[in-house]
Write a protein that holds these residues in place. Structure first.
Motif, short mmCIF file in Angstrom:
data_model
loop_
_atom_site.label_atom_id
_atom_site.label_comp_id
_atom_site.label_asym_id
_atom_site.label_seq_id
_atom_site.Cartn_x
_atom_site.Cartn_y
_atom_site.Cartn_z
N ASP A 8 -118.25 1.05 18.19
CA ASP A 8 -118.59 1.57 19.51
C ASP A 8 -117.63 1.04 20.57
O ASP A 8 -117.18 1.79 21.44
N ALA A 9 -117.31 -0.25 20.47
CA ALA A 9 -116.39 -0.84 21.45
C ALA A 9 -115.00 -0.24 21.32
O ALA A 9 -114.32 0.01 22.32
N ARG A 10 -114.56 0.01 20.08
CA ARG A 10 -113.23 0.58 19.89
C ARG A 10 -113.14 2.00 20.42
O ARG A 10 -112.10 2.45 20.87
N GLN A 11 -114.23 2.74 20.36
CA GLN A 11 -114.24 4.11 20.88
C GLN A 11 -114.39 4.14 22.39
O GLN A 11 -113.95 5.09 23.05
N ALA A 12 -114.98 3.10 22.97
CA ALA A 12 -115.33 3.14 24.39
C ALA A 12 -114.11 3.11 25.29
O ALA A 12 -114.05 3.84 26.28
N ASP A 13 -113.14 2.28 25.00
CA ASP A 13 -111.99 2.13 25.87
C ASP A 13 -110.86 3.04 25.40
O ASP A 13 -110.08 2.70 24.53
N ARG A 14 -110.77 4.22 25.99
CA ARG A 14 -109.75 5.18 25.60
C ARG A 14 -108.36 4.76 26.07
O ARG A 14 -107.35 5.31 25.63
N ASP A 15 -108.32 3.81 26.97
CA ASP A 15 -107.06 3.38 27.57
C ASP A 15 -106.65 1.98 27.11
O ASP A 15 -105.89 1.30 27.78
N TRP A 16 -107.16 1.55 25.94
CA TRP A 16 -106.99 0.17 25.51
C TRP A 16 -105.53 -0.23 25.34
O TRP A 16 -105.16 -1.39 25.50
N TRP A 17 -104.69 0.72 25.01
CA TRP A 17 -103.30 0.45 24.71
C TRP A 17 -102.46 0.19 25.95
O TRP A 17 -101.40 -0.43 25.88
N ARG A 18 -102.93 0.68 27.11
CA ARG A 18 -102.13 0.59 28.32
C ARG A 18 -102.10 -0.85 28.83
O ARG A 18 -103.12 -1.41 29.23
N GLY A 19 -100.95 -1.46 28.78
CA GLY A 19 -100.82 -2.85 29.18
C GLY A 19 -101.20 -3.84 28.11
O GLY A 19 -101.24 -5.05 28.37
N ALA A 20 -101.48 -3.38 26.89
CA ALA A 20 -101.90 -4.27 25.81
C ALA A 20 -100.77 -5.22 25.40
O ALA A 20 -99.58 -4.90 25.52
N VAL A 21 -101.17 -6.37 24.89
CA VAL A 21 -100.24 -7.32 24.27
C VAL A 21 -100.40 -7.18 22.76
O VAL A 21 -101.47 -7.45 22.22
N ILE A 22 -99.34 -6.75 22.11
CA ILE A 22 -99.36 -6.44 20.68
C ILE A 22 -98.51 -7.49 19.95
O ILE A 22 -97.34 -7.68 20.28
N TYR A 23 -99.09 -8.13 18.96
CA TYR A 23 -98.42 -9.21 18.24
C TYR A 23 -97.88 -8.66 16.92
O TYR A 23 -98.64 -8.20 16.06
N GLN A 24 -96.55 -8.71 16.78
CA GLN A 24 -95.94 -8.19 15.55
C GLN A 24 -95.95 -9.21 14.43
O GLN A 24 -95.48 -10.34 14.59
#
Length: 548
Positions: A8-24
């Motif tokens: 539910d939490a993963r579906q709720a924020d449609r804009d989660w990627w904007r400004g995200a910090v992604i660890y490679q």
């Protein structure tokens, strides 16, 4: 620690990627759980708390698919299975489950432009010119004199065409000869690759890093690339010694047909609230392509830019020029910035950064508009490793040694502790040597509040705690000598950011108004009422203030 990231939490924020910090995560070098000297998926599960504690929003895992490993996983022979050296599909499911428990989204590296020559698709395609998969790869007849169909060059050196005696035709390979390019002009190829995306989305992934996103289509008329004048060449996409830099790559990549495929891929991703970051490899038109591929709601969310991965120092003028070019070429686009990754010299070494400079650049990265990728070990300040030729694994380095030493220097195993020779990475002999100089930088040695690791945690927390920094607009960027300043804003929030990217003191004029410091945790200088709207920044200092 972050809260569990349920469906539910993963579906709720449609804009989660904007400004995200992604660890490679480069899986071969992150954590070995079996003692064979090669990192694996179970090792990733073991070390995920480190990434969650860092404050990252997501992980990006470089390829772990079945592969003969000629290019260390970027040559895929089965898109829907895990190479045994990394584990099993069940191990991957455990990565997803544990990551979500820790509040981390999972992005995986899809290599869609080409496969391994050991992929069943290619084995059938090369058998003859009439089989059902005959057109799944880019095949072409020779010129009348028997030479290659075009003048296109491989990024790994030499021609981009390889003769095949079975079909008496050439096949295209933009990388190694063992990495034949798929033919995206064939509808069945597109369908097969969209099915690959669906397979992983159904297993719970939250998005993709799309390798060489602008290499999918080639010019169907097979026109030669024009030469590139010497004064326009740079080494952003390929090392300077590579003749690949001698061409303007108009026809071997970045074709207009790619837009429609990206829109089809986005439509597949939408029901899963998944996001993608595409790697744009083009030294001349990178930002223009970024703008095309991220324009509007129907294409990719982000593109991975090369500007801050370049060998040249990242001066205030270069940052300002990059954002001015981005604003002009991609006013509605969204970039994903990185200083280091698995293909370039680590930025600590590339820019010869002191500890203070490393902190300044980390803070800057967290204040810029766009999303962010951090490469494993960047938060520890790992420098580039010196790899002897006899220890070299990278075919790219072997081809151009010693002028270009390849990518192994940034791919050495992650260090976790300092009390053994492998840094806690493996109980066996690592696939690449662990530099002794890395051991004292292990997380076990950076527990103090003043460490670089703690600085990264604070900088990421600052970004997450201020919507203006993570998702806001960016205006009034100025570069004056070593001083870079800008304003980030979201709604009524406005943050003025200033960075001294030099070794001499500078004076900053604050914009009119009342300001309060928000950067104490990252060592930013606070305004002093006695200085009448000015702030003095020492070497590598910063000022982060919010309008009252």
């Amino acid at each position: 620690m972050m809260q569990s990231l349920g469906q539910d939490a993963r579906q709720a924020d449609r804009d989660w990627w904007r400004g995200a910090v992604i660890y490679q995560i480069y899986p071969r070098s992150f954590q070995d759980s079996t003692g064979d000297g090669i990192g694996d998926l179970a090792g990733i599960v073991q070390r995920l708390p480190h990434i969650a504690d860092l404050g990252a929003d997501a992980i990006w895992i470089s390829p772990f698919f079945t592969s003969p490993m000629k290019d260390f996983g970027y040559d895929v022979s089965d898109y829907c299975d895990v190479d045994p050296m990394f584990g099993t599909l069940a191990d991957f499911d455990a990565v997803v489950s544990r990551a979500h428990e820790l509040g981390l989204r999972v992005m995986i590296d899809l290599v869609l432009s080409h496969t391994s020559d050991q992929h069943p698709w290619f084995r059938e395609s090369r058998a003859n010119r009439t089989n059902p998969l005959a057109d799944w790869y880019v095949w072409a007849d020779p010129k009348p004199d028997g030479t290659a169909p075009t003048n296109w060059l491989s990024i790994f050196g030499g021609p981009a065409w390889q003769w095949d005696a079975r079909r008496e035709q050439y096949y295209l390979h933009n990388f190694l000869t063992s990495q034949p390019d798929l033919n995206f002009h064939e509808p069945a190829v597109q369908e097969a690759l969209l099915d690959v995306a669906r397979f992983w989305l159904e297993r719970g992934v939250d998005g993709f890093r799309l390798d060489t996103i602008n290499f999918y289509f080639h010019d169907r008329h097979l026109r030669d690339n024009p030469p590139l004048p010497k004064d326009q060449r740079n080494a952003d996409t390929a090392p300077a010694v590579n003749p690949y830099n001698h061409q303007l790559h108009l026809f071997d990549k970045s074709q207009p047909e790619n837009i429609a495929f990206l829109e089809r891929l986005r439509a597949v991703m939408e029901p899963y609230n998944a996001a993608a970051v595409g790697e744009v490899g083009d030294s001349q038109r990178g930002l223009e392509i970024l703008g095309q591929y991220t324009d509007g709601e129907a294409r990719m969310q982000m593109c991975y830019a090369f500007e801050f991965l370049a060998p040249v120092p990242l001066t205030p003028a270069r940052v300002a020029e990059t954002f001015a070019a981005l604003d002009a070429a991609a006013p509605r686009g969204w970039a994903c910035w990185a200083y280091s990754n698995h293909d370039v010299v680590r930025h600590i070494t590339r820019w010869n950064l002191s500890d203070a400079a490393a902190r300044a650049y980390a803070t800057l990265l967290m204040c810029l508009r766009g999303s962010v990728c951090l490469y494993q070990g960047e938060e520890l300040g790992l420098p580039e490793a010196e790899i002897a030729y006899e220890d070299l694994q990278d075919p790219y380095g072997k081809e151009f040694w010693p002028e270009f030493k390849g990518r192994d220097g940034c791919r050495t195993p992650m260090v976790w502790q300092s009390d053994n020779g492998t840094g806690g990475f493996s109980s066996g002999k690592p696939w690449l040597p662990v530099p002794a100089a890395h051991l004292h930088l292990a997380p076990s040695e950076q527990r103090a509040a003043g460490s670089l690791l703690s600085h990264y945690r604070a900088a990421i927390a600052l970004r997450r705690g201020q919507p203006a920094l993570s998702k806001g607009v960016q205006t009034e960027m100025r570069a004056e000598g070593d001083l870079l300043s800008l304003i980030r804003s979201a709604g009524s929030d406005e943050i003025f950011c200033a960075f001294n990217l030099g070794a001499e003191e500078v004076t900053v004029d604050l914009p009119p108004g009342d300001w309060r410091s928000v950067g104490a945790a990252v060592g930013a200088v606070a305004p002093d009422e006695r200085q009448a709207g000015q702030v003095r920044l020492g070497p590598w200092g910063s000022c982060l203030v919010k309008r009252v």
